[in-house]
Structures are given as structure tokens and as C-alpha cells.
Design a protein around this motif. Structure first.
Motif, short mmCIF file in Angstrom:
data_model
loop_
_atom_site.label_atom_id
_atom_site.label_comp_id
_atom_site.label_asym_id
_atom_site.label_seq_id
_atom_site.Cartn_x
_atom_site.Cartn_y
_atom_site.Cartn_z
N ASP A 78 0.61 -1.05 -0.29
CA ASP A 78 0.10 0.05 0.14
C ASP A 78 1.27 1.45 0.35
O ASP A 78 1.95 1.33 0.51
CB ASP A 78 -0.88 0.34 1.21
CG ASP A 78 -1.81 1.37 1.07
OD1 ASP A 78 -2.09 2.05 1.14
OD2 ASP A 78 -3.07 0.45 1.24
N ARG A 93 0.42 3.79 1.80
CA ARG A 93 0.84 4.54 2.59
C ARG A 93 1.21 3.81 3.67
O ARG A 93 2.18 4.19 5.02
CB ARG A 93 -0.95 4.55 3.82
CG ARG A 93 -1.65 5.20 3.12
CD ARG A 93 -2.86 4.68 3.30
NE ARG A 93 -3.62 3.45 3.15
CZ ARG A 93 -4.70 3.37 3.20
NH1 ARG A 93 -5.81 3.38 3.77
NH2 ARG A 93 -4.78 1.56 2.50
N GLU A 94 2.23 2.81 3.23
CA GLU A 94 3.61 1.64 4.10
C GLU A 94 4.62 2.82 3.43
O GLU A 94 5.38 2.55 3.76
CB GLU A 94 3.24 0.58 3.30
CG GLU A 94 2.18 -0.38 3.89
CD GLU A 94 2.15 -1.56 3.79
OE1 GLU A 94 3.40 -2.03 3.43
OE2 GLU A 94 1.41 -1.92 2.39
N ASN A 118 -2.24 -0.33 -5.50
CA ASN A 118 -2.01 -0.78 -4.10
C ASN A 118 -3.37 -1.38 -4.01
O ASN A 118 -4.32 -1.56 -3.58
CB ASN A 118 -1.44 0.33 -3.46
CG ASN A 118 -2.57 1.25 -3.35
OD1 ASN A 118 -2.84 2.05 -4.08
ND2 ASN A 118 -2.72 2.05 -1.61
N GLY A 119 -3.26 -1.88 -2.56
CA GLY A 119 -4.30 -2.84 -2.17
C GLY A 119 -4.29 -4.33 -2.48
O GLY A 119 -4.09 -4.29 -3.42
N ALA A 120 -5.70 -4.22 -1.70
CA ALA A 120 -6.05 -5.52 -2.66
C ALA A 120 -6.62 -5.85 -4.24
O ALA A 120 -6.51 -6.48 -4.56
CB ALA A 120 -7.55 -6.11 -1.33
N HIS A 140 3.01 -6.67 -5.54
CA HIS A 140 3.32 -5.95 -4.77
C HIS A 140 2.71 -4.55 -5.53
O HIS A 140 2.62 -4.12 -6.18
CB HIS A 140 3.74 -5.69 -3.54
CG HIS A 140 5.38 -5.33 -4.25
ND1 HIS A 140 6.04 -5.98 -4.54
CD2 HIS A 140 6.01 -4.62 -4.18
CE1 HIS A 140 7.51 -6.21 -4.56
NE2 HIS A 140 7.45 -4.44 -5.03
#
Length: 131
Positions: free
Chosen positions: A45, A47-48, A83-85, A92
Motif C-alpha cells: 500500500d 501508505r506504507e 496498491n491494496g487488494a 506488490h
């Protein structure tokens, strides 16, 4: 599942890299020159990413866009972050940089199943960000 970005990218595929990212051509390009910026860490993500990584990412995007403008004579570049699901299994966090030209029909063939959204709530929260 094994992440292809962590385990299947060869040195020969890497066009350039920075301390936190590597750049490769997309294996299924939307347009000639379409590249991916891959985080070297297995992050799922945006945000990471640390503040340092975010700044490095934006500087890298800026440099690639400049090269596209000078060498491919693009009219613009679409920057798409995955990003994400929603990402493909076995990947990734990554960013697509897609060279764009007037009349390239990039958006013409997009068919999206629209979902109901609480846009008024989003609008209120976005207004609060500016304060």
C-alpha cells in the motif's frame, strides 16, 4: 503465493533503480514505453511508504516523465498507482507510467461497473483536510 516483483525480476529487465525503487518495462504495455516503478520492499500500500520513499518516488516519476517528453515526444503521461487488494495476485505496490498522445483512445475503451459511493461524506472529509 510468491511475489513476481520480489523474486522474478532479472537484472537485465531493470532499466534504472534508486535506493528504494526499480524501473522496468511493463510486460503487457498499454503504450510503447509503458514502465513500472516497483518498490524494492514488499509493500502492499502507498501508505506504507516512508516520507523519504515518497519523495524519492515522486522525483523518479518526474525524471521518467521528462525522458518521455524529450525522447518519445509525448503529449502527457498517465501515472497510475496500484496498491491494496485490487492488485494482481503475486504483485506488490507499483506505479505505472504510461506515455500518452492526443487521440490515443486511452479512456475510450474503459468499461467500468459503477458502484454507489458516499460522495457527500468524501467531500466533507476532503474539505477538512485543507484546514
Amino acid at each position: 503465493m510468491t511475489c513476481i516483483f520480489c523474486h522474478s525480476i532479472t537484472a537485465a529487465q531493470i532499466l534504472t533503480e534508486t535506493p528504494h525503487f526499480k524501473v522496468i518495462f511493463d510486460i503487457d504495455p498499454i503504450q510503447q514505453g509503458h514502465v513500472l516503478i516497483l518498490s524494492k520492499e514488499h509493500l502492499m500500500d502507498l501508505r506504507e511508504l516512508s516520507e523519504v520513499q515518497l519523495l524519492e518516488l515522486h522525483k523518479l516519476e518526474k525524471a521518467i516523465i521528462t525522458i518521455f517528453e524529450q525522447e518519445l515526444l509525448v503529449d502527457g503521461v498517465s501515472v497510475i498507482q496500484n496498491n491494496g487488494a485490487i492488485m494482481d495476485e503475486g504483485t506488490h505496490f507499483h506505479v505505472h507510467l504510461v506515455p500518452r498522445y492526443k487521440d490515443d483512445n486511452f479512456w475510450t475503451h474503459q468499461i467500468v461497473n459503477q458502484k454507489e459511493a458516499a460522495l457527500e461524506t468524501v467531500k466533507l472529509r476532503l474539505k477538512r483536510l485543507a484546514k
